[in-house]
Enzyme design. Structure first.
Site, PDB file in Angstrom:
ATOM      1  CG  HIS A   1      -0.375   0.214   2.515  1.00 30.97           C
ATOM      2  ND1 HIS A   1      -0.094  -0.817   3.382  1.00 30.97           N
ATOM      3  CD2 HIS A   1       0.014   1.341   3.154  1.00 30.97           C
ATOM      4  CE1 HIS A   1       0.425  -0.336   4.498  1.00 30.97           C
ATOM      5  NE2 HIS A   1       0.501   0.982   4.381  1.00 30.97           N
TER       6      HIS A   1
ATOM      7  CG  ASP B   1      -0.284  -3.954   2.447  1.00 25.45           C
ATOM      8  OD1 ASP B   1       0.367  -3.529   1.471  1.00 25.45           O
ATOM      9  OD2 ASP B   1      -0.707  -3.233   3.356  1.00 25.45           O
TER      10      ASP B   1
ATOM     11  CB  SER C   1       3.821   1.524   9.009  1.00 27.36           C
ATOM     12  OG  SER C   1       5.082   1.965   9.404  1.00 27.36           O
TER      13      SER C   1
END
Length: 223
Positions: free
Chosen positions: A60, A106, A175
């Site tokens: 992401h 992810d 993050s």
């Protein structure tokens, strides 16, 4: 399939969003594998150097369109002599990460345009041989050090404890930084379970050992 690792508090709270909550400033250059993914000179995500020419991070993070990677940094707002700024040559998002608004699979590999110069302040972190559960681990990154606070320029770190991933219910955070257990890379931060920006809720990481076949396929394809 243990795609996720779930963390709760140990001596400090875990990583949330793009910072480390409830932690402390890391000893300068004590984590020489840390990478800062940047756009226009601004930090957008954390990452970890797993080979001289590859950084592992969250898929992401692609939403922020990083263009370069900063290595060897402690204070990312300063020009330190130890720093190496490297352009991104290619990005390999996990092929099963299909929806940028979701955090399934992810994970992403970032190919550097030039190899990092390995030294005392820039080093590769080893990948795990197998999965981890119930281990005492640590996380590190730049960004917020408390919920809704200003961003931190210096590297922060915190201790965490792995929990049962089957308990996870989530609303997503972001993050890209590493979860390190026994000096190996075990996870990449994906999202925060239930609520973001809170000490009370655990952080969820991509289980790196689950993705080892895909990671090796990408690395071997560009050896």
């Amino acid at each position: 399939m243990l795609v996720f690792l779930l963390l709760s508090n140990l001596s400090f709270s875990g990583a949330v969003q793009s910072g480390i909550f409830g932690g402390r400033e890391a000893k300068p250059h004590s984590r020489p594998y840390m990478a800062s993914l940047q756009t226009g000179g601004h930090h957008v995500c954390g990452g970890v150097l797993i080979r001289q020419d590859y950084v592992l991070t969250a898929a992401h993070c692609l939403n922020d369109r990083p263009t370069e990677v900063l290595l060897g940094a402690h204070n990312i707002s300063m020009k330190e002599g130890s720093q190496q700024r490297v352009k991104i040559a290619a990005i390999h998002k996990n092929p099963l990460h299909l929806n940028p608004k979701e955090h399934l699979y992810d994970i992403m590999l970032v190919k550097l345009a030039t190899k990092a110069r390995v030294n005392g302040k820039v080093q590769v972190l080893d990948l795990p041989a197998e999965g981890a559960k119930g281990l005492e681990c640590s996380v590190a990154g730049w960004g917020m050090a408390a919920p809704k606070s200003s961003a931190q320029s210096v590297l922060q770190e915190a201790a965490v404890q792995l929990d049962d991933p089957s308990q996870c219910r989530c609303v997503f955070g972001d993050s890209g930084g590493p979860l390190v257990c026994q000096s190996k890379l075990y996870g990449i931060v994906a999202y925060t379970a239930t609520r973001c920006n809170s000490y009370r809720y655990p952080q969820v990481y991509m289980n790196v050992s689950f993705f080892l076949p895909w990671i090796r396929e990408v690395l071997e394809g560009s050896a």
